[in-house]
Design a protein around this motif. Structure first.
Motif: not given
Length: 387
Positions: A118-120, A124-130, A133-136
């Motif tokens: 869940a933490a992972y 990952r979801q937080a880093l995708r947001q502004p 904007n980190v891509s996979d």
């Protein structure tokens, strides 16, 4: 009249001038001899580390248990019974901590796996947001880089521990050496020290005795204080983790307890681990609370426990502690970090006592004779922490 120079005036030699060239040359060769001896000792320790490290562990354990053994003997316990009781209690405490950690890890492993996933996903979801904007693809590259970096540093960190025992046989042999050495130090520590003292010339034995007494007192004080400090740190930070609802709160406390035996550096590393676990498994608010708890516990240690418990017994500057731990880690890995500070404290106390040993009266043996003029070769003063 012609004035002739007075040839009867004494000529001052350079070697007799304080701070002159003669004095500098004398100190130079003495320092070279000391450096050569230190290098030889370090070389022998590295070559025979499989014996030296268990002996150092035995020395620390003996310094921890010897006051309790002496107290029981003063209360009319047989010496063998006092030693057996202290060793059994020490082994029971160590075994209890190990069993507690294993039980907690096994009981909390399913929850830990669930919360790790869940933490992972949250990270990952937080880093995708502004604004990140980190891509996979970038995130996966970071994970691979972090894994390679951790693998590289971990191999360097535990290299010293692996050098102590690369196989199970080496570890068992070292454990047996440590156990037997501890028993014999508790049984006949006085005899061992008397034998060591006889290796030196009679004129130097009072200085060796003074240094040994100061070094043993410093070592016992250091071990006692580190045990109490480690216990307070482990219990305090473990309770903070428990009240925050973090998984594996007891193993966190045990990790902090173990790292606390490495002064300054151990506190920083264990605090980072505790705060990192709180950040990953609970959130930023809980991480800030954990950080505040860690700082509060270490401030209590630095400003209350250390001055009250240690006082002037262990006089090592914090800069010397940091440099010593770093040097010990570079030379011998984990064992070097563990033994660096007690070595510095004991060496400082012994050197200071030996330099001022001429101010002490000569010790008197059981025949009423001073050490400077004994009738028998075996007449040597009692060792530090002896019988």
């Amino acid at each position: 009249m012609i004035a002739f120079p007075r040839k009867s005036q004494p000529v001052v030699r350079e070697s007799s001038v304080p701070g002159g060239v003669g004095a500098a040359s004398e100190w130079s060769w003495r320092l070279l001899v000391i450096a050569a001896l230190a290098g030889l000792v370090i070389y022998l320790v590295i070559v025979f580390h499989e014996i030296v490290v268990p002996l150092l562990v035995a020395l620390l354990v003996a310094a921890l248990l010897q006051p309790s053994v002496a107290a029981l003997v003063r209360h009319h316990w047989p010496r063998w019974a006092a030693i057996a009781l202290c060793l059994v209690l020490f082994a029971a405490i160590i075994a209890g901590l190990v069993l507690l950690v294993v039980w907690q890890v096994r009981a909390g492993l399913p929850q830990l796996e669930h919360e790790s996933v869940a933490a992972y996903d949250r990270a990952r979801q937080a880093l995708r947001q502004p604004p990140w904007n980190v891509s996979d693809r970038e995130f996966d590259s970071w994970i691979r880089s972090a894994g390679a970096f951790a693998q590289k540093d971990s191999s360097a960190l535990i290299g010293g521990a692996l050098r102590v025992g690369t196989t199970t046989g080496h570890v068992l042999a070292g454990a047996l050496i440590a156990i037997f050495a501890t028993i014999f130090m508790l049984i006949d520590g006085g005899g061992i020290w008397r034998w060591i003292t006889r290796l030196f010339p009679r004129s130097g034995r009072p200085a060796i005795q003074a240094g040994g007494e100061a070094g043993w007192s410093t070592l016992t004080a250091f071990v006692r204080v580190q045990i109490l400090v480690a216990a307070v740190n482990g219990v305090g930070i473990g309770l903070v983790a428990f009240f925050l609802g973090l998984p594996l709160a007891i193993p966190i406390g045990v990790i902090v307890l173990l790292f606390s035996f490495i002064p300054v550096v151990g506190a920083i590393v264990s605090g980072i681990i505790a705060v990192g676990i709180a950040l990953v498994f609970a959130g930023p608010i809980q991480a800030v609370i954990m950080l505040a708890g860690v700082l509060l516990v270490h401030l209590l240690e630095a400003h209350v426990m250390q001055p009250l418990l240690v006082g002037g017994a262990v006089k090592v500057h914090p800069l010397a502690v940091v440099v010593g731990v770093a040097a010990g880690t570079g030379l011998a890995g984990v064992p070097g970090a563990l033994f660096a500070v007690p070595f510095l404290a004991v060496a400082n106390a012994m050197i200071t006592a030996m330099l001022h040993s001429h101010d002490r009266p000569a010790p008197i043996d059981e025949h009423g004779e001073t050490e400077t003029a004994p009738h028998h070769e075996s007449e040597v003063t009692e060792p530090p922490g002896g019988d």
